[in-house]
Design a protein around this motif. Structure first.
Motif, short mmCIF file in Angstrom:
data_model
loop_
_atom_site.label_atom_id
_atom_site.label_comp_id
_atom_site.label_asym_id
_atom_site.label_seq_id
_atom_site.Cartn_x
_atom_site.Cartn_y
_atom_site.Cartn_z
N PRO A 205 56.92 -35.93 33.43
CA PRO A 205 56.35 -36.16 32.10
C PRO A 205 57.35 -35.93 30.97
CG PRO A 205 55.68 -34.02 32.93
CD PRO A 205 56.42 -34.69 34.06
N LYS B 174 54.57 -39.95 28.85
CA LYS B 174 53.64 -39.28 29.77
C LYS B 174 53.47 -37.81 29.39
CE LYS B 174 56.27 -40.72 33.11
NZ LYS B 174 56.86 -41.01 34.44
N TYR C 69 48.22 -36.91 32.67
CA TYR C 69 48.03 -36.36 34.02
C TYR C 69 47.46 -34.96 33.87
CZ TYR C 69 51.10 -40.24 35.24
OH TYR C 69 51.64 -41.48 35.38
N GLN C 70 46.78 -34.49 34.91
CA GLN C 70 46.08 -33.22 34.83
C GLN C 70 46.44 -32.31 36.01
OE1 GLN C 70 41.91 -34.21 34.78
NE2 GLN C 70 41.99 -35.12 32.73
N ILE D 150 54.77 -31.36 28.53
CA ILE D 150 53.82 -30.61 29.34
C ILE D 150 53.10 -29.61 28.45
CG2 ILE D 150 53.50 -29.09 31.33
CD1 ILE D 150 56.15 -30.18 32.45
N GLY E 211 50.56 -27.58 38.45
CA GLY E 211 51.29 -28.17 37.35
C GLY E 211 52.73 -28.51 37.71
N LEU F 99 51.53 -34.19 30.67
CA LEU F 99 50.82 -33.43 31.71
C LEU F 99 50.08 -32.27 31.04
CD1 LEU F 99 50.16 -32.54 34.62
CD2 LEU F 99 52.42 -31.42 34.68
N MET G 242 52.72 -31.51 40.14
CA MET G 242 52.42 -32.76 39.44
C MET G 242 53.60 -33.17 38.57
SD MET G 242 50.31 -35.22 38.92
CE MET G 242 48.75 -34.61 39.61
N ALA G 243 54.23 -32.21 37.90
CA ALA G 243 55.38 -32.53 37.06
C ALA G 243 56.50 -33.16 37.88
CB ALA G 243 55.87 -31.27 36.36
#
Length: 229
Positions: free
Chosen positions: A49, A6, A32-33, A52, A40, A8, A43-44
């Motif tokens: 992920p 994954k 992922y965005q 990154i 960020g 980011l 989301m992380a």
């Protein structure tokens, strides 16, 4: 390429995010965005992920600060962090490495070159996981734990960024051996990742700040070594 890997992408320029995401998705990564440093980090935390990609200049929170905060979190100690920026000033690059960046990629984006760099970085993780190594090195008054990326000196726990840890582990695994800059670059950054001698110098300086001056020595004109008395 494992779809489980994954990535980011964090950048306030949505066209850049879409360009990178498109190319990463074609390579088989799960992408992922986020569009600023605060987003960020959140989301992380959600997706954990493997890598990154952070723009340096962003609103609300820049990439340098976002990386610094995430490196202080246990779950992101070994996560690869790559900076993406249009800034070419030396201090910006050094600031990135100071907070634990693994690589530094300049805009404008060249998709083929970017994918080569990302593939090489994540491939190191796979290769390392397949090669049996000592989980723990005990040398002088240091205990270096590979599985947790932590170093202990007595009761003191020392936290290092991933590249700082890899550099220490490499040198300590062969005490008194002088590693040339070329050997260090090949072992830690690989040939496909473009870095400079300044990159090694920054990591050595940060390593000495954290563990002390009396372990890693400079052999002028050659490289570095972990010296035993």
């Amino acid at each position: 390429m494992s779809a489980k890997q994954k990535i980011l992408v964090v950048d306030d320029e949505r066209d850049i995010v879409e360009l990178i995401s498109y190319n990463l998705t074609k390579e088989g990564y799960q992408v992922y965005q986020a569009f600023n440093g605060k987003e960020g980090i959140e989301m992380a935390k959600q997706v954990n992920p493997d890598l990154i990609i952070l723009d340096v200049m962003m609103p609300q929170m820049d990439g340098i600060e976002a990386c610094r905060l995430m490196r202080a979190m246990p779950e992101f100690k070994s996560t690869f962090m790559v900076f993406l920026t249009a800034r070419s000033e030396e201090y910006s690059e050094i600031a990135g490495f100071n907070v634990g960046a693994d690589d530094y990629i300049a805009k404008p984006i060249k998709p083929r070159a970017l994918m080569s760099r990302i593939n090489a970085i994540l491939r190191r993780n796979v290769v390392e996981s397949e090669v049996p190594v000592e989980d723990k090195l005990e040398i002088l008054d240091l205990v270096i734990c590979r599985d947790s990326f932590l170093v202990y000196r007595g009761d003191e726990k020392i936290t290092l960024a991933k590249k700082e840890f890899e550099l220490l582990y490499l040198l300590a695994s062969r005490p008194n051996k002088v590693f040339t800059r070329e050997q260090i670059l090949k072992a830690i950054w690989e040939d496909s990742v473009v870095v400079t001698n300044r990159t090694i110098d920054v990591h050595i300086r940060k390593l000495r700040e954290k563990i002390g001056e009396n372990y890693v020595y400079t052999v002028k004109g050659v490289g570095y070594k972990f010296e035993l008395d």
